[in-house]
Design a protein around this motif. Structure first.
Motif, PDB file in Angstrom:
ATOM      1  N   ASP B 153       2.879   8.613   3.273  1.00  0.00           N
ATOM      2  CA  ASP B 153       2.245   8.113   1.947  1.00  0.00           C
ATOM      3  C   ASP B 153       1.917   6.667   1.870  1.00  0.00           C
ATOM      4  O   ASP B 153       1.841   5.993   2.917  1.00  0.00           O
ATOM      5  CB  ASP B 153       3.804   8.475   1.093  1.00  0.00           C
ATOM      6  N   ALA B 154       1.319   6.241   0.717  1.00  0.00           N
ATOM      7  CA  ALA B 154       0.828   5.019   0.586  1.00  0.00           C
ATOM      8  C   ALA B 154       1.421   3.920   0.837  1.00  0.00           C
ATOM      9  O   ALA B 154       1.147   2.823   1.647  1.00  0.00           O
ATOM     10  CB  ALA B 154       0.170   4.882  -0.805  1.00  0.00           C
ATOM     11  N   GLN B 155       2.922   4.044   0.606  1.00  0.00           N
ATOM     12  CA  GLN B 155       3.712   2.729   1.090  1.00  0.00           C
ATOM     13  C   GLN B 155       4.078   2.570   2.664  1.00  0.00           C
ATOM     14  O   GLN B 155       3.709   1.538   2.953  1.00  0.00           O
ATOM     15  CB  GLN B 155       5.462   3.097   0.400  1.00  0.00           C
ATOM     16  N   GLN B 156       4.062   3.812   3.301  1.00  0.00           N
ATOM     17  CA  GLN B 156       4.166   3.717   4.787  1.00  0.00           C
ATOM     18  C   GLN B 156       3.037   3.303   5.342  1.00  0.00           C
ATOM     19  O   GLN B 156       3.069   2.214   6.350  1.00  0.00           O
ATOM     20  CB  GLN B 156       4.573   5.100   5.285  1.00  0.00           C
ATOM     21  N   ALA B 157       1.926   3.578   4.649  1.00  0.00           N
ATOM     22  CA  ALA B 157       0.656   3.303   5.272  1.00  0.00           C
ATOM     23  C   ALA B 157       0.411   1.664   5.331  1.00  0.00           C
ATOM     24  O   ALA B 157       0.011   0.986   6.199  1.00  0.00           O
ATOM     25  CB  ALA B 157      -0.732   3.952   4.648  1.00  0.00           C
ATOM     26  N   THR B 158       0.975   1.239   3.837  1.00  0.00           N
ATOM     27  CA  THR B 158       0.782  -0.247   3.722  1.00  0.00           C
ATOM     28  C   THR B 158       1.424  -0.954   4.814  1.00  0.00           C
ATOM     29  O   THR B 158       1.189  -1.963   5.446  1.00  0.00           O
ATOM     30  CB  THR B 158       1.155  -0.455   2.294  1.00  0.00           C
ATOM     31  N   ASP B 159       2.836  -0.624   4.865  1.00  0.00           N
ATOM     32  CA  ASP B 159       3.639  -1.179   5.838  1.00  0.00           C
ATOM     33  C   ASP B 159       3.222  -1.266   7.042  1.00  0.00           C
ATOM     34  O   ASP B 159       3.191  -2.271   7.928  1.00  0.00           O
ATOM     35  CB  ASP B 159       5.118  -0.470   5.572  1.00  0.00           C
ATOM     36  N   LYS B 160       2.707  -0.116   7.577  1.00  0.00           N
ATOM     37  CA  LYS B 160       1.987  -0.091   8.923  1.00  0.00           C
ATOM     38  C   LYS B 160       0.764  -1.032   9.242  1.00  0.00           C
ATOM     39  O   LYS B 160       0.456  -1.494  10.399  1.00  0.00           O
ATOM     40  CB  LYS B 160       1.931   1.357   9.288  1.00  0.00           C
ATOM     41  N   ILE B 161      -0.001  -0.892   8.132  1.00  0.00           N
ATOM     42  CA  ILE B 161      -1.398  -1.420   8.404  1.00  0.00           C
ATOM     43  C   ILE B 161      -1.495  -2.900   7.952  1.00  0.00           C
ATOM     44  O   ILE B 161      -2.074  -3.738   8.993  1.00  0.00           O
ATOM     45  CB  ILE B 161      -2.544  -0.812   7.497  1.00  0.00           C
ATOM     46  N   ALA B 162      -1.001  -3.192   6.854  1.00  0.00           N
ATOM     47  CA  ALA B 162      -1.268  -4.446   6.319  1.00  0.00           C
ATOM     48  C   ALA B 162      -0.022  -5.524   6.486  1.00  0.00           C
ATOM     49  O   ALA B 162      -0.265  -6.787   6.419  1.00  0.00           O
ATOM     50  CB  ALA B 162      -1.826  -4.681   4.824  1.00  0.00           C
ATOM     51  N   ALA B 163       1.142  -4.967   6.459  1.00  0.00           N
ATOM     52  CA  ALA B 163       2.297  -5.927   6.059  1.00  0.00           C
ATOM     53  C   ALA B 163       2.637  -7.087   7.072  1.00  0.00           C
ATOM     54  O   ALA B 163       2.723  -8.115   6.714  1.00  0.00           O
ATOM     55  CB  ALA B 163       3.713  -5.303   6.234  1.00  0.00           C
TER      56      ALA B 163
END
Lengths: 101, 174, 88
Positions: B153-163
Motif C-alpha cells: 500500500d501507499a504507506q509501505q511504498a513511501t517508507d521503502k522508497i523515500a523515507a
C-alpha cells in the motif's frame, strides 16, 4: 595506481554496456528509461574516477563534470518520463496497476 | 501539516551563499589557487551575485548550522552506496533471461518543503534501486517502480522508497 | 600513448553500449523512446570525450566534455518539453 584506474574504466564500460542491453530488452519506455539513466550515470562516474587515477592533476575539473552529470541526468530522465506520461504513452500492459495514497 | 511549497525570503546570508557557490565553481574549474586567478574569480562571483543573486531562488531553504557540511557529506556517501546497489540490482534484472519485472506507478508523499529539497529527493529516487520519479505535484511524487511487491500500500511504498533519503536531506534542507 | 589490454576491453564495452543504444534509437518505436536513446548516447559521449582527453593527454577535451554535457542536457529537456506540449 594505473592498474586501479584501468579497472575502474573497465567497470564503467561494463555498466554502460549492461545499461544499453537493458535499453534494448526492457518492454516499455519507463523501464528503458530506468535502465538507461542509472547505468549511464554510474558508468560515467566510474570512467571519470578511472581517468582521475591516470591523471591526478585533473581532479578538480573531473569533479565538476561528475557533479554535473550526477545532477542533470536524473532531471533529464524525469522530464522525459513526465512528457511521455502527459502525451499519453501508457506503461506496458499489466503494469498499469497504481498505488494511490 | 502545511504542505505548500515554501520559498523563504532572500536574505544577506543567501547572497553570501550564492557568492560562495560561484567562487567554489570558479576555483574548481581553474584548478589552482594562484593569487590573480582567485582575485578574478572573486570579482566575477561578486558581479554575478549582485546581478542575479535574487534569482537563485533554488538555493534558498538551506539550513545554516556548523554541522551542515557533515550532513551533506553523509548524504552523498549514502547516495553513492545506493547508486552502486541500484546498478547491481538492475544489471541482475537485465541479464536474467526471464526479465523479472513487475512495474507499477506509486504515489509517494514527502514532508520536504523547499524546492531544492524536493529536487534532490526526486533525483535520489531516480538513481536508487528500481525507482524513477516521473512527476512532482505539490507534496506528492509520482514514482515508477520496476518491481512492486504484491499487496504493497501507499504507506509501505513511501517508507521503502523515500523515507531514508528524506531523513538525510531533511537534516540540511527545509 | 599505447593502450593496455584492459583499456582496449573498456573501449570495446563502450562500443557495444553505443551500438545497442543506436539500435534503440533506430527502432523507436515512439518518439520518447528515441529521446531516451539519444540521452543515453549523449552521456556515453561525455564519458568518451573525457577518455579522449586521457588518450591525447590534453586537458582541453575536459572543457569540451563539460560544454557538450550542458548542451545535451538542454537539448533533452527542450525536446521533452516539445513532446509534452503536443497534446495539451
Amino acid at each position: 595506481m594505473n592498474l586501479l584506474g584501468d579497472i575502474f574504466l573497465l567497470v564503467g564500460g561494463a555498466f554502460m554496456a549492461l545499461g544499453s542491453l537493458g535499453l534494448m530488452r526492457m518492454p516499455d519506455l519507463y523501464n528503458r528509461l530506468q535502465a538507461g539513466t542509472k547505468a549511464a550515470t554510474l558508468g560515467t562516474i566510474a570512467v571519470l574516477l578511472g581517468i582521475g587515477f591516470h591523471h591526478p592533476d585533473w581532479w578538480t575539473k573531473l569533479l565538476v563534470i561528475a557533479g554535473f552529470v550526477l545532477f542533470t541526468n536524473p532531471v533529464g530522465s524525469s522530464t522525459i518520463a513526465r512528457a511521455a506520461l502527459k502525451s499519453g504513452i501508457e506503461p506496458v500492459r499489466g503494469s498499469n496497476r497504481k498505488v494511490e495514497s | 501539516m502545511n504542505n505548500t511549497l515554501v520559498t523563504p525570503a532572500i536574505s544577506l546570508r543567501h547572497y553570501a551563499l550564492v557568492f560562495g557557490v560561484c567562487l567554489l565553481l570558479w576555483v574548481l574549474l581553474v584548478g589552482n589557487l594562484a593569487g590573480q586567478e582567485l582575485l578574478a574569480g572573486m570579482v566575477v562571483s561578486a558581479l554575478v551575485t549582485l546581478l542575479f543573486g535574487s534569482r537563485f531562488g533554488i538555493l534558498t531553504g538551506l539550513r545554516f548550522s556548523p554541522l551542515v557540511p557533515l550532513y551533506i557529506l553523509g548524504y552523498l556517501g549514502y547516495f553513492m552506496v545506493a547508486l552502486v546497489r541500484a546498478n547491481l540490482d538492475l544489471a541482475l534484472r537485465v541479464i536474467a533471461p526471464s526479465l523479472p519485472i513487475r512495474p507499477a506507478l506509486v504515489e509517494v508523499k514527502t514532508t520536504l518543503k523547499s524546492p531544492l529539497g524536493r529536487l534532490l529527493l526526486a533525483n535520489s529516487i531516480t538513481l536508487t534501486p528500481g525507482t524513477l520519479s516521473v512527476d512532482v505535484r505539490d507534496d506528492t511524487l509520482l514514482v515508477h517502480w520496476v518491481y512492486c511487491p504484491p499487496g504493497t500500500d501507499a504507506q509501505q511504498a513511501t517508507d521503502k522508497i523515500a523515507a531514508s533519503f528524506e531523513r538525510h536531506i531533511g537534516r540540511f534542507l527545509l | 600513448m599505447t593502450l593496455t589490454v584492459l583499456q582496449w576491453a573498456a573501449i570495446g564495452l563502450v562500443a557495444v553500449a553505443i551500438l545497442l543504444s543506436t539500435l534503440r534509437l533506430l527502432l523507436g518505436p515512439t518518439t520518447p523512446d528515441r529521446v531516451v536513446a539519444a540521452d543515453t548516447l549523449s552521456v556515453i559521449t561525455t564519458a568518451g570525450l573525457v577518455a579522449l582527453a586521457s588518450i591525447f593527454d590534453n586537458p582541453i577535451y575536459l572543457d569540451i566534455a563539460l560544454v557538450y554535457g550542458t548542451l545535451a542536457f538542454v537539448g533533452t529537456v527542450a525536446v521533452a518539453r516539445a513532446i509534452e506540449g503536443n497534446r495539451e
